[in-house]
Design an enzyme around this catalytic site. Structure first.
Site, PDB file in Angstrom:
ATOM      1  N   PRO A   1       0.828  -1.325   0.068  1.00  0.00           N
ATOM      2  CA  PRO A   1      -0.005   0.005  -0.026  1.00  0.00           C
ATOM      3  C   PRO A   1       0.720   1.214   0.115  1.00  0.00           C
ATOM      4  O   PRO A   1       1.909   1.548   0.765  1.00  0.00           O
ATOM      5  CB  PRO A   1      -0.730  -0.302   1.402  1.00  0.00           C
ATOM      6  CG  PRO A   1       0.034  -1.084   2.237  1.00  0.00           C
ATOM      7  CD  PRO A   1       0.651  -1.884   1.281  1.00  0.00           C
TER       8      PRO A   1
ATOM      9  N   VAL B   1       0.474   5.370  -0.290  1.00  0.00           N
ATOM     10  CA  VAL B   1      -0.378   6.421  -0.602  1.00  0.00           C
ATOM     11  C   VAL B   1      -0.153   7.245  -2.106  1.00  0.00           C
ATOM     12  O   VAL B   1       1.159   7.749  -2.378  1.00  0.00           O
ATOM     13  CB  VAL B   1      -0.352   7.600   0.450  1.00  0.00           C
ATOM     14  CG1 VAL B   1      -1.133   8.902   0.032  1.00  0.00           C
ATOM     15  CG2 VAL B   1      -0.770   7.110   1.701  1.00  0.00           C
TER      16      VAL B   1
ATOM     17  N   GLN C   1      -6.925  -1.546   2.212  1.00  0.00           N
ATOM     18  CA  GLN C   1      -6.215  -1.153   3.446  1.00  0.00           C
ATOM     19  C   GLN C   1      -6.961   0.266   3.905  1.00  0.00           C
ATOM     20  O   GLN C   1      -7.226   1.158   3.197  1.00  0.00           O
ATOM     21  CB  GLN C   1      -4.741  -1.042   3.260  1.00  0.00           C
ATOM     22  CG  GLN C   1      -4.165  -0.459   4.545  1.00  0.00           C
ATOM     23  CD  GLN C   1      -2.574  -0.144   4.635  1.00  0.00           C
ATOM     24  OE1 GLN C   1      -2.347   0.908   4.057  1.00  0.00           O
ATOM     25  NE2 GLN C   1      -1.821  -0.908   4.871  1.00  0.00           N
TER      26      GLN C   1
ATOM     27  N   CYS D   1       2.099   3.042   9.130  1.00  0.00           N
ATOM     28  CA  CYS D   1       2.475   4.361   8.632  1.00  0.00           C
ATOM     29  C   CYS D   1       3.051   5.341   9.777  1.00  0.00           C
ATOM     30  O   CYS D   1       2.006   5.628  10.584  1.00  0.00           O
ATOM     31  CB  CYS D   1       1.437   4.923   7.717  1.00  0.00           C
ATOM     32  SG  CYS D   1       1.797   6.198   6.881  1.00  0.00           S
TER      33      CYS D   1
ATOM     34  N   LYS E   1      -0.997  -4.754   8.798  1.00  0.00           N
ATOM     35  CA  LYS E   1       0.703  -4.368   8.600  1.00  0.00           C
ATOM     36  C   LYS E   1       1.130  -3.382   9.674  1.00  0.00           C
ATOM     37  O   LYS E   1       0.339  -2.370   9.947  1.00  0.00           O
ATOM     38  CB  LYS E   1       0.406  -3.461   7.222  1.00  0.00           C
ATOM     39  CG  LYS E   1       1.914  -3.236   6.774  1.00  0.00           C
ATOM     40  CD  LYS E   1       2.013  -2.408   5.253  1.00  0.00           C
ATOM     41  CE  LYS E   1       3.143  -2.322   4.773  1.00  0.00           C
ATOM     42  NZ  LYS E   1       3.939  -1.137   5.448  1.00  0.00           N
TER      43      LYS E   1
ATOM     44  N   GLY F   1      12.307  -3.963   2.138  1.00  0.00           N
ATOM     45  CA  GLY F   1      13.542  -4.289   1.333  1.00  0.00           C
ATOM     46  C   GLY F   1      14.209  -3.359   0.114  1.00  0.00           C
ATOM     47  O   GLY F   1      15.139  -3.772  -0.198  1.00  0.00           O
TER      48      GLY F   1
ATOM     49  N   ARG G   1       8.695   0.900  -2.761  1.00  0.00           N
ATOM     50  CA  ARG G   1       9.483   1.600  -3.785  1.00  0.00           C
ATOM     51  C   ARG G   1       9.939   0.928  -4.998  1.00  0.00           C
ATOM     52  O   ARG G   1       9.878   1.519  -6.051  1.00  0.00           O
ATOM     53  CB  ARG G   1      10.490   2.355  -2.800  1.00  0.00           C
ATOM     54  CG  ARG G   1      10.007   3.443  -1.774  1.00  0.00           C
ATOM     55  CD  ARG G   1      11.112   3.905  -1.106  1.00  0.00           C
ATOM     56  NE  ARG G   1      11.711   2.841  -0.256  1.00  0.00           N
ATOM     57  CZ  ARG G   1      13.104   2.777   0.082  1.00  0.00           C
ATOM     58  NH1 ARG G   1      13.970   3.662  -0.410  1.00  0.00           N
ATOM     59  NH2 ARG G   1      13.327   1.708   0.919  1.00  0.00           N
TER      60      ARG G   1
END
Length: 498
Positions: free
Chosen positions: A17, A19, A86, A115, A154, A215, A242
């Protein structure tokens, strides 16, 4: 992927997830390249609880639309068994309301407990939950008992391995199907190394699947690295953020694709599903990374619309063809809709009516007829409330007459046309003439003689006097009374006319 009709979280690779990144185009792209599961961006329970579920026949999607007409969450049939919703929440009851709203359109529900950003931690959500295990337990138990699909969460790691393991063991007892662990403390950022040993300790301590996260960059640069990260953490599965945001083809075991091609494939989905232009631009800029100041990057940053973004990528023709196809589908759906059947939607009576100007004599409109009927019945002047839809700038209006509300379920190209369509719905529900060409003349007469008051009146009022016959002398009072109620007052001001 599916175990007894439910999503399995063992031995999978997931799009994490993110944003502003995890919207429908990016999720579908990740699935194309080999992701097993895709998470939507974190969506806050308070905002989602206000949404209505809308089947979008034009885009072939299911949309969850906020009161201000923003699409908060959009999904489609292709990802139905793979997408995980989520939410950000700190309230068990509200979490359950949202979960039940979306559960028929998603594969699982996930609660964000990791988060560290303020928009998430505000109000006790996100990583703020890590310091309140009682609330974590209450939320997860409520969801597990209240929905028919898997529930997951999470988290981020706590200051010690022992604290982290203790929390996850408590989470496991709530009945969740899996837990994702981001191997960083809530104070740490991507530049800090991921703590694989914490994830490994958690994976060894519980029997539910553990999904390793964090990771990207350090450990996962290619598809081959995904398995190495899984082994290093001892986790059942791996979740990428990412690395996938920069180039979603990291999910492909055929090797990475040039980012230029990935961006084009992403843009095709963004056009197909009418993605918000600024969201599209944000995701493309993330893919450009250090090339954001290149000529393409500068053109992209300057773009304000989807058409301008497509122009930057030389995809104008595809954009135009897609718009024409969607418009043709929209027209077909509107023309095939049964127009004569009123439907009650909350406190509003709706019909699928489109205002066609050519069906009425010059300077004669349904709004005029509705005004004259209201005056005849000694009712207050009709009140129009109009909203504009952000995605295509179309309009929809509600007219209130005698404390009852009417609107067309179809959207119009202008505010004036939307008001006329609402007036048509009201008149048809009341069984009152609307002034169309060829409409049977059943003794219509001008009930309001105002010729002597022309000085100081508007041209539109003059047009009303010249072109409007009052409503039937003997309107069925019993039928009108069944539909119209409220205090009777004369209008003090003239109506707004097109």
């Amino acid at each position: 992927m599916m175990a007894a009709g439910r999503l399995s979280f063992r031995n999978i690779t997931a799009l994490a997830p993110m944003v502003r990144v995890g919207t429908l185009p990016m999720r579908l792209l990740a699935l194309d390249y080999g992701a097993d599961v895709v998470y939507c961006e974190e969506l806050i329970d308070i905002k989602m609880a206000q949404c209505h579920r809308v089947v979008n026949d034009v885009l072939e999607t299911v949309d969850f639309v906020a009161p201000d007409d923003r699409v908060m969450f959009r999904t489609c049939e292709r990802e139905k068994d793979r997408v995980i919703f989520q939410m950000g929440t700190a309230d068990p009851d509200r979490a359950l309301v949202v979960a039940r709203l979306v559960e028929k359109d998603v594969a699982a529900i996930d609660v964000n407990m990791g988060c560290p950003k303020e928009y998430s931690t505000k109000g006790g959500m996100g990583a703020a939950l890590l310091s309140d295990p009682d609330k974590i337990e209450a939320i997860l138990k409520k969801l597990v008992a209240g929905v028919s699909i898997p529930v997951t969460c999470k988290i981020r790691i706590l200051p010690t391995v022992e604290e982290t393991v203790s929390l996850v063991r408590r989470i496991e007892k709530t009945g969740v199907t899996a837990v994702a662990v981001h191997g960083r403390l809530k104070e740490e950022r991507p530049r800090h190394p991921v703590h694989c040993d914490y994830i490994q300790a958690v994976a060894q301590a519980v029997s539910i699947p553990v999904i390793a996260n964090g990771g990207s960059l350090d450990l996962v640069k290619t598809n081959a690295d995904i398995e190495e990260f899984r082994k290093a953490t001892g986790a059942s599965s791996v979740m990428l953020a990412r690395a996938a945001m920069w180039n979603a083809s990291v999910f492909s075991n055929q090797g990475p694709l040039p980012v230029e091609r990935v961006m084009e494939e992403y843009l095709k989905y963004a056009i197909q599903y009418d993605n918000n232009a600024f969201n599209t631009k944000y995701c493309l800029c993330q893919m450009l990374r250090d090339k954001v100041e290149s000529p393409l990057g500068k053109q992209l940053q300057a773009a304000q619309t989807s058409a301008e973004i497509c122009k930057a990528y030389g995809m104008q023709e595809l954009f135009q063809q897609t718009q024409e196809r969607l418009q043709a589908r929209r027209d077909t759906l509107q023309s095939s809709t049964e127009p004569d059947r009123p439907v009650v939607d909350g406190d509003v009576t709706t019909m699928a009516v489109k205002f066609e100007r050519r069906e009425y004599p010059p300077r004669v409109t349904p709004k005029m007829f509705l005004l004259e009927w209201s005056r005849k019945e000694k009712l207050e002047q009709p009140l129009y409330e109009t909203v504009q839809r952000s995605q295509d700038r179309a309009f929809q209006s509600i007219v209130t007459v005698a404390q009852k509300r009417y609107r067309s379920s179809l959207w119009e190209k202008s505010k004036k046309f939307a008001e006329q369509a609402a007036a048509v719905v009201c008149l048809r529900v009341l069984g009152v003439p609307e002034g169309r060409i060829g409409e049977e003349d059943s003794g219509l007469v001008c009930k309001r003689k105002r010729e002597g008051k022309m000085n100081g009146t508007t041209e539109e009022e003059g047009n009303i006097k010249r072109h409007i016959a009052a409503i039937q002398q003997e309107t069925d009072k019993s039928e009108a009374a069944a539909v119209v109620s409220g205090d009777h007052h004369r209008p003090d001001t003239p109506p707004e006319q097109p």
